[in-house]
Design an enzyme around this catalytic site. Structure first.
Site, PDB file in Angstrom:
ATOM      1  N   HIS A  12       0.851  -1.189   0.000  1.00  0.00           N
ATOM      2  CA  HIS A  12       0.000   0.000   0.000  1.00  0.00           C
ATOM      3  C   HIS A  12       0.886   1.238   0.000  1.00  0.00           C
ATOM      4  O   HIS A  12       1.946   1.244   0.626  1.00  0.00           O
ATOM      5  CB  HIS A  12      -0.895   0.019   1.247  1.00  0.00           C
ATOM      6  CG  HIS A  12      -2.082   0.910   1.112  1.00  0.00           C
ATOM      7  ND1 HIS A  12      -2.009   2.253   1.316  1.00  0.00           N
ATOM      8  CD2 HIS A  12      -3.356   0.649   0.768  1.00  0.00           C
ATOM      9  CE1 HIS A  12      -3.209   2.792   1.133  1.00  0.00           C
ATOM     10  NE2 HIS A  12      -4.044   1.847   0.793  1.00  0.00           N
ATOM     11  N   ASP A  70      -7.934  -5.214  -0.131  1.00  0.00           N
ATOM     12  CA  ASP A  70      -8.404  -6.088  -1.214  1.00  0.00           C
ATOM     13  C   ASP A  70      -8.069  -7.547  -1.007  1.00  0.00           C
ATOM     14  O   ASP A  70      -8.552  -8.406  -1.747  1.00  0.00           O
ATOM     15  CB  ASP A  70      -7.798  -5.607  -2.543  1.00  0.00           C
ATOM     16  CG  ASP A  70      -8.342  -4.250  -2.923  1.00  0.00           C
ATOM     17  OD1 ASP A  70      -7.552  -3.301  -3.054  1.00  0.00           O
ATOM     18  OD2 ASP A  70      -9.578  -4.135  -3.044  1.00  0.00           O
TER      19      ASP A  70
END
Ligand code: SDX
Length: 433
Positions: free
Chosen positions: A311, A368
């Site tokens: 991320h 996700d």
């Protein structure tokens, strides 16, 4: 934002000795910012930050992330507390208004959203322009953009009440458009909203009900759906939200801006990752092949990346991933689903988190990584995963759009560049090239 500079940074041109005082601005929490708005005028230089790894593009009061600590706040409330104690409609109200609603405010808000879930009946013909096998995100980009054709004239974005109406219309209509994109792909009739159901239950019935029999909403699925919507609602200045802000900065109507956000979210590096995680787990197939794929993820010559890992901001666990991992176990247990992909995902996570490559780069599971496993168990096809992300993120996009429009000093976003092309040269006739 505190406008009074708390301190300054001095920039020195080592060739000319010229110095420039750059004010530092402080927020209520998080890193200070160096205000470079006057830098180009003073020093005739731009800053350079492709991908915006060190750039604050705006100030905002909506969402705060501390990537090192794995903290996510909406209006100051930790995502863990909202997930545990609130529901998606309350979170929508919080993101739009900055405060949790009173009982009366919530009832009024839910009533307004409920009574705006239908779309102009003529819009059903838009779906028929797509091939049945069109990816539902392609349909979402097209149909949401087309809302502009139905509501553009009513959207006076200079009017606060019209802005709030557009925001509520967007939140209310996304589930209907998303469900109809799915129904169209299945060749099943569109199912209309039902006003006696909650936002999440209504979405599930529009997705999975058929005219031939009564659809009974499973409360486990309704609760899981609402949690997934909460966890995907907003996330500071991510790529798709920045796309919506930049689109809105030109004065484009909010429906067109949301369509631009959907297009950006579709990418596998962003919201498309949830669909890519399931495809990756299918490709890995079995725990015995995990090491092979971990090696591929580390190989610079191999474009393969561990989808659902890493991320830009979180250099610790994404708090949403933790909540979704917990929900995955609960939903699959409640549904009595034995999902080998969950076992595989857990094995993959364990091995990756012990691998020096991932540890050194602080690559942790993101939102996700587990969402797709729950969505698949709930009956959604992988092609709908990013669509669900878009349904949830619409409130974040439209809240950030509204905040940008209401900023009295907002202006059109127009970044500059470092030019590496040809310097001026004279035109050459084609027979002399
Ligand atoms: C979302 O911004 C948001 O808030 C987004 C989001 C939201 O709610 O809006 O949180 C939703 O988009 C989550 C992210 C979903 N994307 C994926 O899961 C795709 C896989 N992840 C990556 O592609 C990547 O981690 C990004 C895109 C998420 C972040 O990329 P960055 O910040 O540009 O970091 P990078 O690509 O420069 O990576 C740093 C290093 C590199 O190695 P080195 O060059 O230092 O040797 O880490 C490596 C990368 O190669 N790396 C990975 C990896 N992610 C980063 N290596 C293998 N597998 C990965 N998944």
């Amino acid at each position: 934002m505190s406008d009074k500079p708390s301190k300054t940074y001095t920039l020195t041109n080592n060739e000319t000795g010229e110095t420039y005082e750059l004010p530092v601005l402080s927020g209520t929490t998080g890193p200070d910012v160096i205000d470079i708005r006057k830098l180009y005028a003073q020093a005739d230089v731009f800053t350079y930050d492709p991908g915006f790894t060190s750039t604050a593009s705006c100030d905002s009061e909506i969402t705060y992330i501390d990537g090192d600590k794995g903290v996510l706040l909406h209006g100051g409330y930790p995502i863990e507390q909202l997930a545990e104690n609130s529901d998606f409609m309350e979170v929508c109200y919080l993101l739009l208004n900055g405060e949790l609603p009173t009982k009366d405010q919530k009832d009024e808000f839910v009533d307004i959203i409920t009574h705006h879930t239908m779309i102009h009946d003529q819009m059903q013909f838009l779906f028929r322009g797509f091939r049945r096998d069109a990816h539902p995100m392609a349909i979402m980009v097209g149909v949401v953009g087309a809302l502009s054709a139905f509501y553009h004239d009513q959207t006076d974005i200079s009017d606060p009440e019209r802005r709030m109406i557009a925001a509520r219309q967007m939140i209310a209509k996304m589930p209907t458009i998303a469900a109809w994109a799915y129904k169209y792909s299945k060749g099943q009739p569109f199912v209309y909203p039902k006003n006696d159901l909650s936002f999440s239950a209504n979405f599930l019935q529009m997705m999975f009900a058929v005219p031939c029999e009564e659809y009974v909403v499973n409360p486990v699925l309704e609760k899981a759906m609402d949690l997934i919507f909460i966890l995907h609602a907003d996330h500071e200045q991510n790529a798709s939200t920045s796309t919506v802000r930049i689109s809105g900065s030109s004065g484009a109507n909010p429906f067109a801006c949301i369509s631009a956000g959907i297009a950006c979210l579709w990418g596998p590096a962003h919201g498309g990752a949830n669909e890519a995680v399931l495809k990756m787990l299918d490709e890995i197939g079995d725990v015995s092949r995990v090491d092979e794929f971990i090696a591929r993820a580390k190989d610079k010559d191999d474009p393969f990346r561990l989808m659902g890992f890493g991320h830009r901001v979180y250099k610790n666990f994404d708090p949403r991933a933790k909540l979704l991992a917990k929900a995955a176990h609960e939903v699959l247990a409640d549904l009595g689903v034995n999902n080998p992909q969950l076992e595989l995902a857990m094995a993959l996570e364990k091995i990756a988190l012990e691998d020096e490559y991932f540890v050194a780069r602080k690559l942790y599971p993101n939102v996700d990584f587990y969402s797709g496993i729950i969505l698949k168990a709930m009956g959604f096809p992988t092609s709908m995963f990013t669509v669900l992300f878009a349904v949830a993120r619409t409130v974040g996009w439209i809240s950030q759009w509204k905040e940008m429009i209401e900023d009295p000093v907002h202006k059109i976003s127009r970044p500059r560049q470092l030019y590496l092309g040809s310097t001026p040269r004279d035109f050459v006739e084609i027979d002399k090239r």
